[in-house]
Design a protein around this motif. Structure first.
Motif, short mmCIF file in Angstrom:
data_model
loop_
_atom_site.label_atom_id
_atom_site.label_comp_id
_atom_site.label_asym_id
_atom_site.label_seq_id
_atom_site.Cartn_x
_atom_site.Cartn_y
_atom_site.Cartn_z
N VAL A 121 38.06 33.65 40.81
CA VAL A 121 39.40 33.68 40.22
C VAL A 121 39.67 35.04 39.56
O VAL A 121 40.83 35.44 39.38
CB VAL A 121 39.56 32.52 39.21
CG1 VAL A 121 38.72 32.73 37.97
CG2 VAL A 121 41.01 32.25 38.88
N ARG A 122 38.64 35.75 39.23
CA ARG A 122 38.82 37.07 38.59
C ARG A 122 39.13 38.17 39.61
O ARG A 122 39.61 39.24 39.23
CB ARG A 122 37.55 37.46 37.83
CG ARG A 122 37.16 36.52 36.71
CD ARG A 122 36.08 37.19 35.86
NE ARG A 122 35.35 36.25 35.04
CZ ARG A 122 35.76 35.76 33.87
NH1 ARG A 122 36.92 36.13 33.40
NH2 ARG A 122 35.03 34.91 33.19
N SER A 123 38.78 37.93 40.87
CA SER A 123 38.96 38.98 41.88
C SER A 123 40.08 38.67 42.87
O SER A 123 40.33 39.45 43.78
CB SER A 123 37.65 39.19 42.65
OG SER A 123 37.25 37.99 43.30
N GLY A 124 40.73 37.53 42.71
CA GLY A 124 41.77 37.14 43.66
C GLY A 124 41.22 36.57 44.95
O GLY A 124 41.96 36.39 45.92
N MET A 125 39.92 36.25 44.97
CA MET A 125 39.30 35.78 46.21
C MET A 125 39.23 34.25 46.29
O MET A 125 38.23 33.67 46.73
CB MET A 125 37.93 36.42 46.36
CG MET A 125 37.99 37.92 46.59
SD MET A 125 38.94 38.39 48.06
CE MET A 125 37.78 37.97 49.36
N SER A 144 38.81 47.58 44.28
CA SER A 144 38.51 47.75 42.85
C SER A 144 37.30 46.95 42.40
O SER A 144 36.74 47.20 41.34
CB SER A 144 39.73 47.32 42.02
OG SER A 144 40.10 45.99 42.37
N GLU A 145 36.87 45.97 43.23
CA GLU A 145 35.67 45.21 42.87
C GLU A 145 34.42 46.06 43.11
O GLU A 145 34.38 46.85 44.06
CB GLU A 145 35.59 43.92 43.68
CG GLU A 145 36.68 42.92 43.35
CD GLU A 145 36.61 42.45 41.90
OE1 GLU A 145 35.52 42.10 41.42
OE2 GLU A 145 37.68 42.45 41.24
N VAL A 146 33.44 45.89 42.27
CA VAL A 146 32.15 46.58 42.44
C VAL A 146 31.17 45.58 43.03
O VAL A 146 30.85 44.57 42.41
CB VAL A 146 31.62 47.10 41.09
CG1 VAL A 146 30.25 47.75 41.28
CG2 VAL A 146 32.61 48.09 40.48
N HIS A 178 32.56 48.58 51.36
CA HIS A 178 32.14 47.95 50.10
C HIS A 178 30.68 48.25 49.76
O HIS A 178 30.00 47.41 49.20
CB HIS A 178 32.37 46.44 50.18
CG HIS A 178 33.79 46.05 49.90
ND1 HIS A 178 34.38 46.23 48.66
CD2 HIS A 178 34.75 45.50 50.69
CE1 HIS A 178 35.63 45.78 48.70
NE2 HIS A 178 35.89 45.36 49.92
N GLY A 179 30.22 49.44 50.15
CA GLY A 179 28.90 49.88 49.69
C GLY A 179 27.77 49.70 50.67
O GLY A 179 26.64 50.09 50.39
N PRO A 386 28.93 46.71 35.80
CA PRO A 386 30.24 47.23 35.36
C PRO A 386 30.57 46.79 33.93
O PRO A 386 30.33 45.64 33.56
CB PRO A 386 31.22 46.64 36.37
CG PRO A 386 30.41 46.37 37.58
CD PRO A 386 29.04 45.99 37.09
N ASN A 387 31.15 47.70 33.17
CA ASN A 387 31.47 47.39 31.77
C ASN A 387 32.96 47.35 31.50
O ASN A 387 33.38 47.20 30.36
CB ASN A 387 30.81 48.41 30.84
CG ASN A 387 31.39 49.81 31.02
OD1 ASN A 387 32.11 50.06 31.99
ND2 ASN A 387 31.07 50.69 30.10
N ASP A 388 33.76 47.50 32.56
CA ASP A 388 35.20 47.56 32.36
C ASP A 388 35.88 46.27 32.78
O ASP A 388 37.08 46.24 33.01
CB ASP A 388 35.78 48.74 33.14
CG ASP A 388 35.49 48.64 34.62
OD1 ASP A 388 34.67 47.77 35.02
OD2 ASP A 388 36.08 49.42 35.40
#
Ligand code: MG
Length: 500
Positions: A121-125, A144-146, A178-179, A386-388
């Motif tokens: 729910v935090r990533s829109g997925m 924007s997701e890490v 994506h890495g 990630p800290n943001d």
């Protein structure tokens, strides 16, 4: 000096780059070993110390993800007729979790949770209308997701994704965006791209005698389709072969291998040499082939003498797809399966293996989730959590070694964007219940249904009337959770070519 070894992952202490170097005082590494639950301390980034020092102290990370495997489908989780000797050995040499959860009860949101350490729910997925991505979907995991791959790649790891992706098949969303240095696999579920108009059984019957040509799914190498329809009978074997090659090619440097099998998601396929080998029919054959591939992967790790510096995680994205009868798996004594927020939908078999660091033969009853694989693996790799943004994963290192408890005290069970249930310690409160499939309407409970999962893992005996104080405490946890929630717009509903 600041480090994140003994700080909560959401603490500001955790966000500065680790400053430990080879010239640090000799007592410091010993102290860090103590506070990190016996794990080698993640040292500085690859550009701060020599490659040799990094490779000896940070583990390779292998995550093996099954699709729709049930909690009761492995020998070491009590299945009577499916043989999984390699996973059983992995458990005997590592730690086997009994209360381990996926981030969602269906594929796309579950994979987003694993790879980002965040509730979908935090990533829109996630979505309440289209529960996963489809071949006509226009969205995917936001840039924007890490991801775990990005965090480990930044820390100097070679990365590859083998298998099912299901986080967006358009160029902007593929693993290589994506890495992951490379990708080989089917970018979504193996039951998609169903071919219409052929003489074949209708409806669900096509799954009972599946043929490769019924599903025109692509097999991709990086951004290119290299085979279509993907030859699904050999896909499990080929994924294992790719994994073995990657290990061999990267044995001299830290690597991250994400192997996400398309199976045992229906339609079920296995190689000719596994036809009829199990006592559990086609489904058992499929699991036994996956297990054999894991044996090959662990054999390669041992052959390269990497077992002391490789952590291997095994789990599944969601529970068994029960509507497919004996083509779906079993959640054992857990209630229901894939698609719902009862335990059978989200509690998964989970094993972690790292000889020499994780003591063998342990069974852990600690609470843990796939999102914790993200956080724990990033920390082991010396990467940055990630800290943001909010990260839902916690550091499982003490729980892996048995030197301390899991910091996790709660589990949030979402269906799409709706919070359906919450676990706090042994208690689980269902605020909303709904059948996994079949169009049943959600039922909101004015007084939540309350189960004690350690006494009642099958969720049969409502204890709400006896424990209003537990419900009050869970309500407080929910309120705290909601205050930290900023849902993103869904990525799952927009279709290719759709205009607003
Ligand atoms: Mg699945």
């Amino acid at each position: 000096m600041r480090n994140c070894l003994n700080a909560p992952v959401n603490s500001s202490l955790c966000f500065s780059r680790p400053q430990l170097t080879l010239s640090s005082p000799i007592l410091l590494p010993a102290l860090l070993l103590l506070v990190s639950g016996g794990f080698p301390a993640p040292v500085a980034h690859a550009d701060e110390v020599s490659t040799e020092a990094v490779s000896t102290e940070r583990p390779n990370v292998i995550v093996i993800f099954a699709d729709d495997l049930g909690w009761g489908d492995l020998s070491c989780y009590g299945h009577p007729t499916i043989r999984t000797p390699h996973l059983d050995r992995m458990a005997a040499e590592g730690v086997r979790f009994t209360q381990f959860y996926s981030g969602a009860s269906v594929c796309t949101p579950s994979r987003a949770a694993l790879l980002t350490g965040r509730l979908p729910v935090r990533s829109g997925m996630c979505s309440d209308r289209r529960r996963v991505l489809f071949p006509d979907s226009d969205g995917g995991l936001p840039a924007s997701e890490v991801t775990l791959a990005e965090a480990l790649k930044d820390a100097g790891y070679a990365t590859t994704c083998v298998g099912k992706w299901h986080l967006g098949h358009l160029p902007a969303y593929l693993p290589t965006q994506h890495g992951f240095d490379s990708y080989f696999g089917v970018p979504y579920s193996n039951d998609m791209d169903r071919v219409a108009g052929q003489a074949k059984p209708k409806g669900r019957a096509i799954f009972l005698d599946p043929k490769v040509e019924y599903w025109n799914v692509p097999l991709m190498q990086d951004e290119q389709v290299i085979e279509r329809p993907a030859e699904q009978t050999t896909i499990t074997r080929r994924y294992a072969e790719r994994a073995v090659s990657f290990i061999r090619e990267n044995k001299e440097r830290p690597f991250f291998l994400y192997l996400a099998h398309n199976l045992p998601h229906v339609p079920l396929f296995r190689s000719p040499e596994f036809e009829g080998t199990s006592r559990r029919g086609l489904y058992g054959d499929v699991i036994e082939e996956i297990d054999a591939g894991i044996g090959r992967i662990l054999d390669e790790v041992r052959a390269q003498k990497l077992e002391q510096k490789t952590i291997v995680w095994f789990t599944s994205d969601n529970g068994p797809w029960l509507i497919f009868g004996d083509h779906g798996g079993s959640a054992g004594l857990l209630r229901d399966g894939k698609g719902c927020t009862y335990e059978g939908g989200m509690r998964e078999p989970a094993i972690a293996w790292w000889p020499g660091t994780i003591p063998g033969g342990r069974i852990s009853h600690e609470l843990a989730t796939t999102m914790d694989i993200f956080t724990t693996s990033v920390l082991l790799g010396g990467g940055q959590v990630p800290n943001d943004r909010e990260i839902d994963g916690v550091d499982l290192r003490p729980a892996l070694t048995g030197t301390g408890p899991s910091p996790r005290k709660s589990v949030f069970y979402y269906r799409g964007t709706r919070l359906m249930a919450v676990r706090l310690g042994p208690w689980k409160a269902h605020y909303i219940t709904q059948a996994a499939y079949g169009g049943g309407k959600p039922v909101t409970h004015d007084v939540p249904v309350l189960y004690h999962l350690e006494h009642d893992p099958s969720e049969r005996h409502d204890r709400a009337a006896d424990h209003p104080e537990v419900l009050a405490e869970i309500a407080r946890v929910v309120e705290e959770h909601r205050q930290r929630l900023k849902p993103l717009p869904t990525q799952l509903e927009r279709r290719i070519g759709q205009t607003d």
